[in-house]
Enzyme design. Structure first.
Site, PDB file in Angstrom:
ATOM      1  N   SER A 133     -19.823   7.983 -22.502  1.00 35.69           N
ATOM      2  CA  SER A 133     -20.139   9.134 -23.335  1.00 35.69           C
ATOM      3  C   SER A 133     -19.494  10.374 -22.746  1.00 35.69           C
ATOM      4  CB  SER A 133     -21.647   9.343 -23.385  1.00 35.69           C
ATOM      5  OG  SER A 133     -22.068   9.722 -22.096  1.00 35.69           O
ATOM      6  N   LYS A 134     -19.188  11.297 -23.632  1.00 38.00           N
ATOM      7  CA  LYS A 134     -18.472  12.482 -23.149  1.00 38.00           C
ATOM      8  C   LYS A 134     -19.344  13.383 -22.293  1.00 38.00           C
ATOM      9  CE  LYS A 134     -18.892  14.669 -27.621  1.00 38.00           C
ATOM     10  NZ  LYS A 134     -18.199  14.775 -28.880  1.00 38.00           N
ATOM     11  N   ARG A 135     -20.662  13.141 -22.283  1.00 38.27           N
ATOM     12  CA  ARG A 135     -21.507  13.933 -21.386  1.00 38.27           C
ATOM     13  C   ARG A 135     -21.197  13.566 -19.924  1.00 38.27           C
ATOM     14  NH1 ARG A 135     -22.280  15.908 -25.249  1.00 38.27           N
ATOM     15  NH2 ARG A 135     -23.392  15.173 -27.073  1.00 38.27           N
TER      16      ARG A 135
END
Ligand code: GLU
Length: 507
Positions: A262-264
């Site tokens: 995930s881009k987090r």
């Protein structure tokens, strides 16, 4: 009747990648594309690219262009696709509406699909009843019975409807997945899927099956998140009387902590890796490691090696970890070992020393410059990934707001940046103003904190222009870096801050 298997395809191999153009080009799309490409080429077959833009609200042409460009940047090409054409076009689902309508009509005629007139209120009240009875919420026979009661009346009144597929009430869907063997899914767990929405546009499930068949796709290799959709798809093949493709559900890329990529936690956009200075060959090699046998010693590989050595069983179900330190290691090797100085210089030019990248920087610096020799300091942030040497002290230097307000400001800006449909200066400006208003802090005080996190010093080029030019991905990385130093936000904090933003929006 309920037992379905996927026969091994006997036709010439045709694979496809079918991205939905609803955001930045994702590394997961590149990984799936690479696998489909290598498999097709290994078997002398063809590889197609189809744009699945049935979600008219979220799909954009800019996203489609970015996906195509990124896959090309990675060295992939396709035999048929929206840009190169081919005998089975159009290759963009939004241009194939008539085909889906016709096929849906066939299903209706044969009794494999039905018009559903239930209103959103009826659906949610039935769902609430199921939840109260501790049943999994899904469209089942009770919904259908209710629909049958009201359908004729509502049809006569010209009410809006969707078209759903019929799912057997009992029995098990049994199919073979190349990597996982036999998979069994009870129909009792499968929803009577909407095939056609009330606006007459198809859902993914209908469009995907119809297109895979009409485009002659023999092998569908896609992410494992689609396993639960396989019974619906296989039933559709059965309803139409078509031979289904061989199914392979690929393990999803994972963060280092094994959660879904995930881009987090990790940059996921190919555009980020371009801007951060990775070479396409290194990126391609890195993705290739997920499909190579683990025993092969030298990790450096070429596209041709990947094709020649391709065996789908080399893909480990354990979940490929997207380990960026490995990517760094490979990229360094490509930069140092594979290029002559002239080629190296050429790569630098392609990366940033070109007019397209430099012109906006020239505009920004000209308004702030005294001597040409100021250029190094003023423009350094445009030639970095994270800000080198950033520290808590540097981030708090001369900052008037509390550390928690600063963390909240970065978090809320990031949230809005992520949600922005179009990345441009006006939207960046609006997002930052809204952040300051939501946190009830002076814009001027907040701006300083963004100068520090994004440009690495309390002043420099005009901030909003700088942010816009650096792009969403580098911004995310820099703000994430700042948050790592000041303290990563807890879920509770994120929720509380987001609430302030919602209040601000509704005021
Ligand atoms: N449009 C779907 C996606 O982007 C394609 C899934 C599939 O390959 O069937 O995930």
């Amino acid at each position: 009747m309920n037992e379905i298997t996927t026969p091994a395809a006997t036709r010439p191999v045709r694979t496809r990648v079918a991205p939905s153009p609803t955001g930045d080009p994702h590394v997961g799309t590149a990984y799936i594309a690479l696998i489909n490409y290598c498999f097709a080429k290994k078997h002398g077959g063809q590889f197609l690219l189809r744009i699945e833009d049935t979600d008219q609200v979220r799909s954009t042409r800019a996203s489609e262009v970015a996906i195509l460009d990124s896959l090309k940047w990675l060295g992939l090409s396709w035999d048929e696709g929206p840009d190169v054409g081919g005998p089975h076009g159009p290759y963009r689902q939004s241009e194939r509406s008539a085909i889906y309508t016709e096929h849906c009509e066939q299903l209706l005629q044969a009794g494999h699909a039905f018009k559903c007139y239930l209103t959103p209120e009826e659906l949610s009240s039935l769902r609430a009843q199921q939840t109260a009875a501790k049943l999994p919420p899904k469209y089942d026979a009770s919904y259908r019975a209710l629909n049958d009661k009201v359908a004729a009346e509502r049809e006569a009144a010209g009410a809006a409807h969707v078209i759903r597929m019929v799912i057997p009430e009992s029995g098990t869907c049994r199919f073979e997945d190349t990597l996982r063997g036999i998979i069994e899914i009870d129909y009792a767990t499968v929803d009577m899927q909407v095939l056609m929405k009330s606006d007459g546009l198809p859902t993914y499930h209908l469009a995907n099956v119809v297109d895979d068949h009409l485009m002659g796709i023999t092998h569908v290799m896609r992410g494992e998140e689609w396993i639960s959709s396989a019974p619906k798809h296989l039933l559709l093949y059965q309803y139409f009387g078509w031979e289904p493709p061989v199914l392979t559900h690929l393990p999803l890329l994972r963060n280092a902590d094994r959660s879904k990529l995930s881009k987090r936690k990790n940059p996921t956009s190919i555009l980020y890796y371009q801007r951060a200075g990775y070479l396409p060959a290194a990126m391609q090699n890195f993705l290739g490691l997920f499909i190579k046998s683990a025993s092969e010693e030298d990790e450096k590989t070429s596209l041709q090696d990947l094709i020649d050595g391709f065996d789908v069983h080399n893909i480990s179900l354990g979940g490929p970890v997207f380990d960026t330190s490995k990517l760094d290691w490979l990229n360094g090797r490509y930069l140092r070992e594979e290029l002559t100085t002239a080629q190296f210089l050429d790569e630098i030019r392609k990366w940033a020393l070109n007019d397209a990248y430099l012109l906006p920087i020239a505009e920004m610096t000209q308004s702030r410059i005294v001597r040409l020799s100021d250029l190094g300091a003023l423009t350094a942030p445009f030639f970095m990934n994270r800000i080198d040497g950033l520290s808590v002290e540097r981030l708090r230097d001369g900052v008037k707001i509390e550390t928690d307000q600063q963390r909240a400001a970065y978090t809320l800006a990031l949230q809005q940046f992520d949600a922005m449909v179009e990345w441009n200066k006006d939207n960046v400006d609006a997002a930052l103003r809204k952040t300051a208003a939501a946190l009830d802090i002076k814009l001027k005080d907040m701006i300083r904190t963004f100068y520090l996190a994004v440009l690495g010093s309390p002043q420099g080029v005009p901030l909003f222009d700088g942010i816009t030019h650096l792009g969403r991905d580098i911004l995310r990385e820099r703000l994430r870096h700042a948050m790592e130093l000041l303290g990563v936000a807890s879920k509770k904090e994120v929720e509380a801050w987001a609430e302030l933003l919602t209040q601000e929006t509704s005021d």
